[in-house]
Design a protein around this motif. Structure first.
Motif: not given
Length: 366
Positions: A337-338, A359-360, A349-350, A253-255
């Protein structure tokens, strides 16, 4: 027929109904605007046989009547007139238009040949805030399929229930979902696949009011706001079950800051002309994301972006055009976030705000 109307209101009315004018040279009647003057009102109608638009404005009607004029010519005339009263007088054959020192005589078409505006009765309807809807449609519209060969994917699944508006769109390579909380206590549950291009166009029309009514008939979708009614064909069929595509968990999980990622992506993608693939390498301990692109003819590009991350280091390749569409959709947010599972599974992406956004995106081969 004889009436007088202000140039500004007539120009705006024509801008609205022009979206429904046809362009079939073999059917000149549908490239026209049907004008109906009566009881202090001028009503304008257009259709290309799949879309019907009706809009009315106040007018000083001296003699009731109706006619059909070339929409393109009428728009050009009115747009170039000064903001002053416009007088229109004529019959089925000839119409005189005068304003200030300008006058025009136009050949008219018979209103009897113009397609009748559809009558309708709603099976289901809902009234919503137009500003909120426009924000939401702008976030998902680019993800709709733009080819009519797959009509279901050209639509936007719209649901209103449990105090939530949700819009969903997909072109089979990516999926966009946005939702927001609203008070639906006085509304019945609503679910429909609305034509994406029409939905987007209607919300951008001049004269949009604070609220818009969306109604569904057995074969049509109807949009009503102010003095405007916009009717389009309903999309039939079942929308893909998008919920089964959304994983319950992720390994990484990336921000990341939206502006930082968007600008880095723009620079790296300069190299990715022939191949739109950009590689994302996530280094969790270093809290860095490396973006890289390679072109056999042009060379390669690399850039690092600071991130917050948790989970496993992971690499994935994504189409930068699609990632850029996501960045544009969340440009009003600071962070996104990814969530990733593996190099061969979708990246998600959220963004969480007044309007939540998901976004998927399917990966490409590295």
């Amino acid at each position: 027929m004889k009436f007088t109307v202000s140039q500004s209101s007539l120009a705006q009315a024509l801008a609205i109904v022009s979206k429904g004018m046809g362009s079939n040279a073999s059917q000149p009647i549908i490239s026209g605007v049907h004008l109906i003057a009566e009881n202090g009102t001028l009503e304008l109608q257009t259709t290309d046989t799949t879309i019907f638009i009706r809009h009315s404005i106040p007018a000083n009607v001296d003699e009731a009547g109706e006619t059909v004029l070339s929409g393109k010519i009428l728009m050009s005339i009115v747009k170039n007139l000064a903001d002053a009263p416009v007088s229109v007088e004529g019959d089925d054959h000839n119409v005189m238009i005068a304003s200030g020192k300008s006058s025009f005589r136009l050949n008219a078409l018979s209103p009897e040949d113009f397609p009748s505006f559809p009558e309708y009765e709603f099976e289901n309807s809902v009234e919503l805030d137009s500003d909120v809807l426009q924000t939401m449609v702008d976030k998902v519209y680019k993800v709709t399929y733009k080819d009519n060969s797959r009509p279901i994917l050209s639509g936007i699944l719209t649901t209103v229930e449990d105090n939530t508006i949700r819009l969903v769109a997909t072109d089979s390579y990516r999926l966009a979902v946005c939702d927001t909380n609203v008070d639906t206590s006085n509304a019945e549950a609503f679910r429909a696949i609305l034509p994406g291009s029409v939905f987007h166009e209607v919300l951008g029309l001049p004269g949009m009011t604070e609220k818009i009514l969306i109604g569904i008939t057995p074969s049509q979708v109807v949009f009503q706001f102010g003095n405007t009614t916009f009717i389009a064909r309903k999309i039939e069929g079942n929308f893909p079950n998008y919920k089964q595509l959304l994983p319950k968990s992720c390994t990484t999980k990336v921000t990341v800051n939206v502006a930082d990622l968007a600008s880095a992506l723009r620079r790296v993608s300069v190299i990715a002309l022939a191949n739109p693939s950009v590689r994302f390498d996530i280094e969790c301990d270093a809290k860095l994301m490396k973006l890289s692109a390679t072109s056999p003819d042009q060379g390669d590009a690399t850039e690092y972006v600071n991130i917050d991350a948790e989970g496993e280091d992971l690499s994935i390749a994504l189409n930068y055009h699609y990632v850029n569409d996501c960045m544009n959709a969340v440009s009003d947010q600071d962070e996104i976030t990814l969530e990733l599972q593996s190099a061969m599974q979708p990246g998600i992406f959220k963004s969480y705000a007044k309007v939540n956004y998901l976004y998927l995106l399917m990966p490409v081969r590295m």
